[in-house]
Design a protein around this motif. Sequence first.
Motif, PDB file in Angstrom:
ATOM      1  N   MET A  37       0.820  -1.216   0.000  1.00 44.25           N
ATOM      2  CA  MET A  37       0.000   0.000   0.000  1.00 44.25           C
ATOM      3  C   MET A  37       0.853   1.265   0.000  1.00 44.25           C
ATOM      4  O   MET A  37       0.347   2.352   0.217  1.00 44.25           O
ATOM      5  CB  MET A  37      -0.917   0.034   1.225  1.00 44.25           C
ATOM      6  N   GLY A  38       2.147   1.120  -0.244  1.00 45.76           N
ATOM      7  CA  GLY A  38       3.039   2.267  -0.262  1.00 45.76           C
ATOM      8  C   GLY A  38       4.475   1.805  -0.355  1.00 45.76           C
ATOM      9  O   GLY A  38       4.761   0.608  -0.533  1.00 45.76           O
ATOM     10  N   GLY A  39       5.387   2.763  -0.233  1.00 48.12           N
ATOM     11  CA  GLY A  39       6.797   2.421  -0.345  1.00 48.12           C
ATOM     12  C   GLY A  39       7.686   3.564   0.094  1.00 48.12           C
ATOM     13  O   GLY A  39       7.221   4.666   0.399  1.00 48.12           O
ATOM     14  N   GLN A  40       8.976   3.297   0.113  1.00 50.57           N
ATOM     15  CA  GLN A  40       9.976   4.267   0.561  1.00 50.57           C
ATOM     16  C   GLN A  40      10.398   5.166  -0.596  1.00 50.57           C
ATOM     17  O   GLN A  40      10.461   4.731  -1.756  1.00 50.57           O
ATOM     18  CB  GLN A  40      11.193   3.541   1.119  1.00 50.57           C
ATOM     19  N   VAL A  41      10.685   6.418  -0.277  1.00 50.24           N
ATOM     20  CA  VAL A  41      11.196   7.330  -1.298  1.00 50.24           C
ATOM     21  C   VAL A  41      12.453   6.732  -1.919  1.00 50.24           C
ATOM     22  O   VAL A  41      13.274   6.100  -1.247  1.00 50.24           O
ATOM     23  CB  VAL A  41      11.479   8.730  -0.704  1.00 50.24           C
ATOM     24  N   GLY A  42      12.583   6.916  -3.236  1.00 50.63           N
ATOM     25  CA  GLY A  42      13.777   6.435  -3.926  1.00 50.63           C
ATOM     26  C   GLY A  42      13.809   4.942  -4.188  1.00 50.63           C
ATOM     27  O   GLY A  42      14.854   4.410  -4.558  1.00 50.63           O
ATOM     28  N   SER A  43      12.667   4.256  -4.033  1.00 46.97           N
ATOM     29  CA  SER A  43      12.661   2.796  -4.203  1.00 46.97           C
ATOM     30  C   SER A  43      11.860   2.374  -5.425  1.00 46.97           C
ATOM     31  O   SER A  43      11.079   3.146  -5.982  1.00 46.97           O
ATOM     32  CB  SER A  43      12.090   2.122  -2.951  1.00 46.97           C
ATOM     33  N   GLU A  44      12.065   1.113  -5.826  1.00 44.07           N
ATOM     34  CA  GLU A  44      11.304   0.504  -6.921  1.00 44.07           C
ATOM     35  C   GLU A  44      10.869  -0.881  -6.463  1.00 44.07           C
ATOM     36  O   GLU A  44      11.668  -1.637  -5.895  1.00 44.07           O
ATOM     37  CB  GLU A  44      12.145   0.417  -8.183  1.00 44.07           C
ATOM     38  N   PHE A  45       9.615  -1.253  -6.724  1.00 36.80           N
ATOM     39  CA  PHE A  45       9.105  -2.519  -6.214  1.00 36.80           C
ATOM     40  C   PHE A  45       7.868  -2.925  -7.012  1.00 36.80           C
ATOM     41  O   PHE A  45       7.262  -2.106  -7.720  1.00 36.80           O
ATOM     42  CB  PHE A  45       8.748  -2.407  -4.721  1.00 36.80           C
ATOM     43  N   ASP A  46       7.471  -4.194  -6.861  1.00 35.03           N
ATOM     44  CA  ASP A  46       6.300  -4.724  -7.555  1.00 35.03           C
ATOM     45  C   ASP A  46       5.036  -4.428  -6.752  1.00 35.03           C
ATOM     46  O   ASP A  46       5.045  -4.480  -5.518  1.00 35.03           O
ATOM     47  CB  ASP A  46       6.428  -6.238  -7.741  1.00 35.03           C
ATOM     48  N   VAL A  47       3.957  -4.141  -7.469  1.00 32.56           N
ATOM     49  CA  VAL A  47       2.646  -3.897  -6.856  1.00 32.56           C
ATOM     50  C   VAL A  47       1.604  -4.728  -7.595  1.00 32.56           C
ATOM     51  O   VAL A  47       1.551  -4.720  -8.830  1.00 32.56           O
ATOM     52  CB  VAL A  47       2.261  -2.402  -6.904  1.00 32.56           C
ATOM     53  N   ALA A  48       0.788  -5.448  -6.832  1.00 33.63           N
ATOM     54  CA  ALA A  48      -0.336  -6.195  -7.396  1.00 33.63           C
ATOM     55  C   ALA A  48      -1.632  -5.510  -6.988  1.00 33.63           C
ATOM     56  O   ALA A  48      -1.757  -5.023  -5.863  1.00 33.63           O
ATOM     57  CB  ALA A  48      -0.327  -7.635  -6.901  1.00 33.63           C
ATOM     58  N   ILE A  49      -2.609  -5.472  -7.897  1.00 31.75           N
ATOM     59  CA  ILE A  49      -3.860  -4.768  -7.632  1.00 31.75           C
ATOM     60  C   ILE A  49      -5.054  -5.693  -7.813  1.00 31.75           C
ATOM     61  O   ILE A  49      -4.967  -6.714  -8.503  1.00 31.75           O
ATOM     62  CB  ILE A  49      -4.020  -3.534  -8.547  1.00 31.75           C
ATOM     63  N   THR A  50      -6.174  -5.313  -7.170  1.00 33.18           N
ATOM     64  CA  THR A  50      -7.463  -5.946  -7.433  1.00 33.18           C
ATOM     65  C   THR A  50      -8.499  -4.843  -7.568  1.00 33.18           C
ATOM     66  O   THR A  50      -8.293  -3.719  -7.097  1.00 33.18           O
ATOM     67  CB  THR A  50      -7.885  -6.904  -6.302  1.00 33.18           C
ATOM     68  N   GLY A  51      -9.630  -5.166  -8.180  1.00 30.05           N
ATOM     69  CA  GLY A  51     -10.662  -4.146  -8.339  1.00 30.05           C
ATOM     70  C   GLY A  51     -11.924  -4.698  -8.956  1.00 30.05           C
ATOM     71  O   GLY A  51     -12.051  -5.896  -9.216  1.00 30.05           O
ATOM     72  N   GLN A  52     -12.863  -3.805  -9.189  1.00 27.72           N
ATOM     73  CA  GLN A  52     -14.113  -4.123  -9.866  1.00 27.72           C
ATOM     74  C   GLN A  52     -14.125  -3.432 -11.226  1.00 27.72           C
ATOM     75  O   GLN A  52     -13.794  -2.245 -11.335  1.00 27.72           O
ATOM     76  CB  GLN A  52     -15.315  -3.626  -9.062  1.00 27.72           C
ATOM     77  N   THR A  53     -14.510  -4.159 -12.252  1.00 23.53           N
ATOM     78  CA  THR A  53     -14.640  -3.622 -13.612  1.00 23.53           C
ATOM     79  C   THR A  53     -13.360  -2.896 -14.030  1.00 23.53           C
ATOM     80  O   THR A  53     -13.381  -1.768 -14.502  1.00 23.53           O
ATOM     81  CB  THR A  53     -15.840  -2.656 -13.715  1.00 23.53           C
TER      82      THR A  53
END
Length: 748
Positions: A37-53
């Motif tokens: 749900m967030g991350g550190q300044v200056g970083s790169e990382f993977d994010v997975a999402i879910t949602g409707q439509t």
Amino acid sequence: MLKKFAIASALIAVVASTSMAQSVCLPAPRLLTTMPMGGQVGSEFDVAITGQTIENTEQLLFSSPKITATPKLDASGKPLANQFVVSIAADCPPGIHTARVMSRLGISSARVFTVSDLPEVTQTKPSASVETAMPIEINSICNATLPVRAANHYSFSAKKGQRLVVDCAAPGIDSKMNPVLILADAQGRDMLVERRGGALDYTVPADGDYTVKVHDLTFKGGAECFYRLAVQEVPADAPLARLPSTRAVGSFSWPPTGLAAEASASETEPNNDRETVQAITLPCDIAGSFFPAADVDAFEFTAKKGEVWWVEVASERLGRPTDASIIVQQVIGEGADEKLVDLVELSDIASPIKRSSNAYAYDGPPYNAGSTDILGKMEIREDGKYRLQITDLFGGTRIDPNNVYRLIIRQAEPDFAVVAWPLHMVLRNGDRNALSKPLALRGGSTVALEVVAVRRDGFNGEIELTLENLPDGVTTTGLKIPAGKARGLMLVTAHQDAPRGLTMAKFTATATIGDKPVTHPCHVASVAWPVTNAWSEIPAPRLLADIPVSVGGSEFAAITIAPTEEKVWEAKAGETLKIPLQHVRRGEFSGTLLGLRTMGAGFEGVPKFDLKLNEDASEAILDLAKLKTPPGDYTIAFYGSAVAKHRDNPDRLVAAEAAHAQAQQTVTDLTAEVTRLANETATASPDQKADSQKLADAVAAEKKAADAALAVAAAELAKAKKSTQPKDIADIVISQPISIRVSQGESK
């Protein structure tokens, strides 16, 4: 364009049924979770999402340009569904931001995305016991999700004398979790517990290993119960700083224009009674706190008869769980002869419009533009000494020095603040939905934002509304907030030929105060989660950081109602004005009539009238005599509730049919080729038989793979047919805005 109309899925019809099977609101893209749900300044990382439509998601977007995302690719270089690589620039400001996706239907609702300056990790599996506790470092943040009916455990090592703060961000970042924090020893024996959403503040008594347990107050869990757990070392004398949180809707009215960042004075304890009352002079700006428990702060000042002072307190609007109350009394006499005469009692800032009471039927929006803070007036009746006492009405059990307040007493400085949210209304009998409604427009549709003003220090003038920086083919019309009123509307219309697009809009409100125009930004609010029934779940609205407006380009409103000419419709006061309407229909209807009411200041009294859905035109009749409409320029629109026989994403069915037909043709062709090669092999010479058999086997393998692909295509076709079956969905139909000019009638 005709082809697009043929596959239009926003099919709207008259509300002809109160069946509970009927859904509410046409599909809208909604982002539900991101992990992390967030991350550190200056970083790169993977994010997975879910949602409707959110099918055909193209982009993951953020309210800050310092946060960017690209699709995550598989080994073959193809994008993985709903997975992204997020980069946070080193100069991105820490704090609350928002994430959204751009999908087939346009921009989605928002989900909080927090940036910190601490190292961050993501928990990938539950840690349901002390033995399986996840090790974490002091001065770090862990992004995690709660298991159902269980707690997560974390372990860390600390040294004697360290002051540690353990904090858990959950409701403040859109989570449905109410966190309970427990600090335990290495064996899991509880030492300190926080069940009210606070942080654990602990000075380590001895070197050793410690455990943090996290669970929900009622042991809920699952993907919607996410949180950010921080364990930080802070200086012994430092104030307790919490993890950042979203702003409540009512906080839009703070601060007043031109207010200094810091108060010019502070309360001085003790100041709880007449012996220790704190002397002040007016005007004043005082910082204080409701501490310790049951704290009452008393201030004394002199004032003259006829003076009018405005009193404003901010505490809840600063993010504190407080309910400020003030009583002002005149002090007559001294010592044992002292007598107090009540002057005024001040409490909550009432919501400017009626909000939902959670009754059986919808009776107001699920947004509270008011606050438990204070904004009120005190009029001095006699020269003399006055005593003001301020307290937190529910502070008897609250022992938190962070429950601060800001008390301002000033002479009148007329002003205003505005907030907006998507229009809600009765869509079926008993409907009380509280759905997030992103400005994801269908071609030919008009949507409305309800705009509410808090007026400050006696300001009573009209307020004009403007929404700018829009996608191509999108126009807006502000139905102003009239003088003395609290509610206006902003109508947003997408032309039927509007191309797919997205912009970040600018929403402002302007009024004349004195002889000068004053412009303020208009905040926009949304519910954090789509709530289909407010009896089963309490809606959680909050302010948003930005105002994206999009056109999806793949669906159209089933009906567009508009005047036959784009012009100003003119009439004289006391006349009857007839406005011919045209209906652009793009779908089937289950009924023949659509009941319409009128929105626009002074025109709400127009009787409800019926529009015939099986005809291409109708007429609105406005009796200006009955309405007693004075000369002037007006903007109105017509609106009603309707039912859609909605087909979800019919393009999916078209694509599935094409893919199935292609797979079937491939199988047919390969079947014929297998038969041909089998016959050829059977009649081949001994020298040619081996090569012929090898080729036949290869084609047979291709046919086997084609059979599997056909089975997959057939399954997808079956799913597409099922998902695109028409479903009854209630929604709001709003006409395009209509401009009216009423001139002076003939005198009698």
